[in-house]
Design an enzyme around this catalytic site. Sequence first.
Site, mmCIF file in Angstrom:
data_model
loop_
_atom_site.group_PDB
_atom_site.id
_atom_site.type_symbol
_atom_site.label_atom_id
_atom_site.label_comp_id
_atom_site.label_asym_id
_atom_site.label_seq_id
_atom_site.Cartn_x
_atom_site.Cartn_y
_atom_site.Cartn_z
ATOM 1 N N CYS A 1 0.861 -1.199 0.000
ATOM 2 C CA CYS A 1 0.000 0.000 0.000
ATOM 3 C C CYS A 1 0.889 1.238 0.000
ATOM 4 O O CYS A 1 0.766 2.138 0.835
ATOM 5 C CB CYS A 1 -0.923 0.004 1.212
ATOM 6 S SG CYS A 1 -1.867 -1.521 1.440
ATOM 7 N N ALA B 1 1.695 3.819 -2.286
ATOM 8 C CA ALA B 1 1.452 5.164 -2.835
ATOM 9 C C ALA B 1 0.928 6.104 -1.742
ATOM 10 O O ALA B 1 0.238 5.659 -0.820
ATOM 11 C CB ALA B 1 0.448 5.068 -3.979
ATOM 12 N N ASP C 1 0.808 -1.003 -4.942
ATOM 13 C CA ASP C 1 -0.420 -0.285 -4.614
ATOM 14 C C ASP C 1 -1.426 -0.557 -5.731
ATOM 15 O O ASP C 1 -1.046 -0.841 -6.869
ATOM 16 C CB ASP C 1 -0.168 1.219 -4.491
ATOM 17 C CG ASP C 1 -1.233 1.913 -3.656
ATOM 18 O OD1 ASP C 1 -0.983 2.164 -2.455
ATOM 19 O OD2 ASP C 1 -2.315 2.194 -4.194
ATOM 20 N N ASP D 1 1.472 -0.108 5.478
ATOM 21 C CA ASP D 1 0.797 1.139 5.838
ATOM 22 C C ASP D 1 -0.658 0.944 5.421
ATOM 23 O O ASP D 1 -1.055 1.285 4.315
ATOM 24 C CB ASP D 1 1.445 2.310 5.100
ATOM 25 C CG ASP D 1 1.007 3.654 5.647
ATOM 26 O OD1 ASP D 1 0.335 3.690 6.686
ATOM 27 O OD2 ASP D 1 1.319 4.677 5.020
ATOM 28 N N CYS E 1 -2.867 5.623 10.023
ATOM 29 C CA CYS E 1 -3.020 7.001 10.483
ATOM 30 C C CYS E 1 -4.389 7.145 11.145
ATOM 31 O O CYS E 1 -5.119 8.105 10.914
ATOM 32 C CB CYS E 1 -2.824 8.013 9.355
ATOM 33 S SG CYS E 1 -3.867 7.737 7.907
#
Length: 433
Positions: A252, A254, A276, A321, A374
């Site tokens: 993942c 990008a 990605d 991520d 995030c």
Amino acid sequence: MNLRALAAKAVCRVVETGLTLDAALAECLPGVERRDDRGFLKELSFGTLRWYDQLAFLLERYLGKPLKARDRDIGILILVGLYQLHHIDTPAHAATSETVNATVDLGKEWAKPLVNAVLRRSQRDYPRLKAELARYPGANYSHPGWLVDGIKQDWPALWEAILQANNERPPQHLRVNGLRTSRENYLEDLRQAGIRAQQCDLAPGAVQVLDPVDVTRLPGFDDGHVSVQDAGAQLAATLLDPRPGHSVLDACAAPGGKTAHICELQPAIADITAVDIDEIRLERLRDTLSRLKLDATVTRADVASTDTWWDGRLFDRILLDAPCSATGVIRRHPDIKRLKSPEQVPALQATQIELLAALWPLLKPGGRLLYSTCSLLHDENDRVIETFLDNHPSAELETIRADWGIATVCGRQLLPCLDDTDGFYYAVLTKAA
């Protein structure tokens, strides 16, 4: 076209169609030539979405009855006016008159008296309603109720500070490319360019620009001396700890900030594969690598479908991520408050667990996998890692010992209210040799 009308159109696109604000603004900006006007349009759009829940609360009290669905653009135009009156220093007369005039560009000149009346009333009544806001956390801190409840549950001692920080403007952090220059030299380059900046101690190459500027003003940007990247995101490459000769997978990957940083941090790795599914974002990754003069194998694929892209060689390091609710980057992307819903979180959690399970067989014994989101929500962070550990006996949790963030059950969480970074979560897993 009136800038207030353009801002209302951009915010409408987000609220009504689920388009991101960046994409909505991309539709509007080509018609705005002056740089100052483009900046003001972004200010109005980002600010209205940042304070949307609070502004909508005020509008509900100013209007006797809700507007019809077909007139939502007028309601949002009024929110744009309220944002100017109560959150930035636009003179009241200018904010009112220009917002009223924007009804013409929206094709609804009939709404002029309504917009004028609401904005003028708000100037009289706002002090009273501001005191009332304290009774309604969602309106007071301008977050949807489900997100207030989720953050309050997961961070009971910090929830108000987190919500407050989410409404602040994000810092501009840079990552100095150690292959091209040093942080000390680049700080001097910034000083000579008249850009105020300081060292950010969170990450080895991090710099904070005190008065954010466009990348075109950054010295050496086109030559690959520096990249724009949140200091919290810069911790990923260090935690992954790539060594000379290692084979690395960035899943993942990008738009490529972490891929590039891994290459900069450890130029002696054997290879790095960046995967990605989004071709548009992969183009940004390729552009980033080209600007920084770095090499990686870039592959468009669903990273969970390993049989479609993996050649069978095991990786020493894997960075996942994972796709998430992005509730840790609301300062940077206030449209997240409108684009995400509580129903999406269980589906995201299932995807995160699926990705971990799919990538684990690709890791060498003794290798390291860094899980990152995030998100601020435990359901996407610790609970994902706990579920994975329960089902994978070969996985061992490595404690992250650091002076940043907060230690959680399985990893470490950065919070915007404590670290002045985006809200990143990290957990380190190693595979038994």
